[in-house]
Each structure stands twice: as structure tokens, then as C-alpha cells.
Scaffold this motif. Sequence first.
Motif, PDB file in Angstrom:
ATOM      1  N   SER A  39       3.806  -1.300 -10.892  1.00  0.00           N
ATOM      2  CA  SER A  39       2.738  -0.909  -9.877  1.00  0.00           C
ATOM      3  C   SER A  39       2.572  -1.899  -8.965  1.00  0.00           C
ATOM      4  CB  SER A  39       1.393  -0.659 -10.621  1.00  0.00           C
ATOM      5  OG  SER A  39       1.407   0.306 -11.607  1.00  0.00           O
ATOM      6  N   SER A  40       2.487  -1.847  -7.840  1.00  0.00           N
ATOM      7  CA  SER A  40       2.153  -2.719  -6.782  1.00  0.00           C
ATOM      8  C   SER A  40       0.728  -3.716  -7.121  1.00  0.00           C
ATOM      9  CB  SER A  40       2.243  -2.414  -5.169  1.00  0.00           C
ATOM     10  OG  SER A  40       3.600  -2.232  -4.999  1.00  0.00           O
ATOM     11  N   GLY A  41       0.980  -5.021  -6.803  1.00  0.00           N
ATOM     12  CA  GLY A  41      -0.222  -5.837  -6.676  1.00  0.00           C
ATOM     13  C   GLY A  41      -0.768  -6.231  -7.713  1.00  0.00           C
ATOM     14  N   ILE A  42      -0.194  -5.629  -9.041  1.00  0.00           N
ATOM     15  CA  ILE A  42      -1.049  -6.100 -10.204  1.00  0.00           C
ATOM     16  C   ILE A  42      -0.199  -7.109 -10.926  1.00  0.00           C
ATOM     17  CG2 ILE A  42      -1.371  -5.496 -12.532  1.00  0.00           C
ATOM     18  CD1 ILE A  42      -1.722  -2.506 -11.591  1.00  0.00           C
ATOM     19  N   GLU A  43      -0.952  -8.330 -11.100  1.00  0.00           N
ATOM     20  CA  GLU A  43      -0.324  -9.680 -11.586  1.00  0.00           C
ATOM     21  C   GLU A  43      -0.027  -9.420 -13.058  1.00  0.00           C
ATOM     22  OE1 GLU A  43      -2.013 -13.747 -11.811  1.00  0.00           O
ATOM     23  OE2 GLU A  43      -0.406 -14.179 -10.387  1.00  0.00           O
ATOM     24  N   ILE A  52       4.500 -10.560  -9.774  1.00  0.00           N
ATOM     25  CA  ILE A  52       3.791  -9.517  -8.855  1.00  0.00           C
ATOM     26  C   ILE A  52       4.900  -8.833  -8.458  1.00  0.00           C
ATOM     27  CG2 ILE A  52       3.404 -10.789  -6.998  1.00  0.00           C
ATOM     28  CD1 ILE A  52       0.596  -9.727  -7.338  1.00  0.00           C
ATOM     29  N   ASP A  56       5.690  -5.972  -5.149  1.00  0.00           N
ATOM     30  CA  ASP A  56       5.195  -5.181  -3.733  1.00  0.00           C
ATOM     31  C   ASP A  56       6.273  -4.159  -3.625  1.00  0.00           C
ATOM     32  OD1 ASP A  56       4.869  -4.611  -1.112  1.00  0.00           O
ATOM     33  OD2 ASP A  56       4.203  -6.485  -0.550  1.00  0.00           O
ATOM     34  N   LYS A  57       5.634  -3.055  -3.753  1.00  0.00           N
ATOM     35  CA  LYS A  57       6.725  -1.804  -3.702  1.00  0.00           C
ATOM     36  C   LYS A  57       6.650  -1.195  -2.245  1.00  0.00           C
ATOM     37  CE  LYS A  57       6.399   1.323  -7.064  1.00  0.00           C
ATOM     38  NZ  LYS A  57       5.605   2.502  -8.158  1.00  0.00           N
ATOM     39  N   LYS A  58       5.913  -1.745  -1.386  1.00  0.00           N
ATOM     40  CA  LYS A  58       6.013  -1.300  -0.108  1.00  0.00           C
ATOM     41  C   LYS A  58       7.212  -2.293   0.777  1.00  0.00           C
ATOM     42  CE  LYS A  58       3.442  -1.075   4.416  1.00  0.00           C
ATOM     43  NZ  LYS A  58       2.066  -1.655   5.085  1.00  0.00           N
ATOM     44  N   SER A  79       9.835  -8.728  -5.476  1.00  0.00           N
ATOM     45  CA  SER A  79       8.961  -9.290  -6.704  1.00  0.00           C
ATOM     46  C   SER A  79       9.005 -10.630  -6.679  1.00  0.00           C
ATOM     47  CB  SER A  79       9.113  -8.823  -8.022  1.00  0.00           C
ATOM     48  OG  SER A  79       8.485  -9.306  -9.048  1.00  0.00           O
TER      49      SER A  79
END
Lengths: 115, 112
Positions: free
Chosen positions: B51-55, B64, B66-68, B72
Motif C-alpha cells: 500500500s502507498s504511503g505506509i512506512e 515506503i 508510492d504506487k502513483k 519505493s
Amino acid sequence: DVKVTQSSRYLVKRTGEKVFLECVQDMDHENMFWYRQDPGLGLRLIYFSYDVKMKEKGDIPEGYSVSREKKERFSLILESASTNQTSMYLCASSSRQGHMNTEAFFGQGTRLTVV
Amino acid sequence: EDKVVQSPLSLVVHEGDTVTLNCSYEVTNFRSLLWYKQEKKAPTFLFMLTSSGIEKKSGRLSSILDKKELFSILNITATQTGDSAIYLCAVYLRGTGNQFYFGTGTSLTVIP
């Protein structure tokens, strides 16, 4: 503890020899993989298998073949070894968990030198 | 063609420094991104990111996704000589065989 075991750590073979690299896993994993690792090129997939007797070519299958007669064992075969097949070979396995994510578990690697 | 690119290819730092390793990807059927550490033996698993944004954090290591922007990062704070290794990024793809697609790796050397 999860275990993937490769039959040899180091191997030296002559050009033209037939070479067998064996890999055994004890986790009842469906998926098994063979990679080669070269400096600057990372891990490149040679072949993988998602079931007994099933195999799929990876990115660099030329010069290699594989065998998966039993679920726990995946063999990589170099039919006629050449010097450009000198490399580190890594075997890995993973479970096929449907929608679940999984990781790959690696063997310790076989460093093959073809002279 | 699926692609995973890591940067830098190699890095030399002093003990105590903080490092950031990068992994960008262009793949179809993305499922997750994994980080591994490889010393002179089998790669060992560090993190799985979906998941994006979850460290994700483990001691001095964190990562971390970033899927957008399709990348990583792996951070290592207060580096030690035992952190010297090749760090591998892999993308786990959906589909037959559920393949792992690896980057070239970043070779980190930590000098005392």
C-alpha cells in the motif's frame, strides 16, 4: 524454519559438459524459480515452475532447461556448458496463495565456473 | 516490458551516515514490492510493501512505497559495517507462476 537447499556451493565444470544444479525446498511451495546473478545485471529469471511437471521460460532461458518431477525439487540443466554461463545461480521458492502476497525464499546459491 | 530500476548501483558511506536507496518500476499486474538484503549468501527478506504511503520499519531500516509515482525507497539510519551488502528490490507480479521481477541491486559499503 523455512529451507531451500542447493546441492553445491561451488562448482567447476569444463566447456561442453552437461551440468545439473539441484534445488530442494521443504515448505510445500508450489512455485520454484531459477535465477542467475551477474554484477551490474542483478537477478535474471531463467525458468520458473508453478506446479509439478509445469515450467515457464523466464527472461534468459537460452542454453538452459529445467525439470520438476516432484513438488519439492527443481533442477536446472546446462546441456552443454559454455564459459558465458559462469555465474552465481540462485534457486527460490514461494507459495501460491491466491490473493495473498508472498515472498520468495532463496537457497544459498551455487557459484558455477565453466573453464 | 517489465522493468525494475535501482539507484545508485553502488554506494560507499562512513559508519553513522544515513543512506537512501531507490527502486522504481514499470510493470503490469503489480501485486507488491519486496526488499532483500544479500551478503555473501542467500538474499534475506526485509520488507514487503503493498500500500502507498505506509512506512514499514525494522530497527534502523525503513521503507515506503508510492504506487502513483511507481517507486519505493529504503532508508538506513546510523549505518554500521554490518549493513554492507547488496540490497535487492523485487516486484511481485500477478499471473501464472506469480513471478518476482528483480532490479540490478545497490551495493552498499559502510567503512568504519
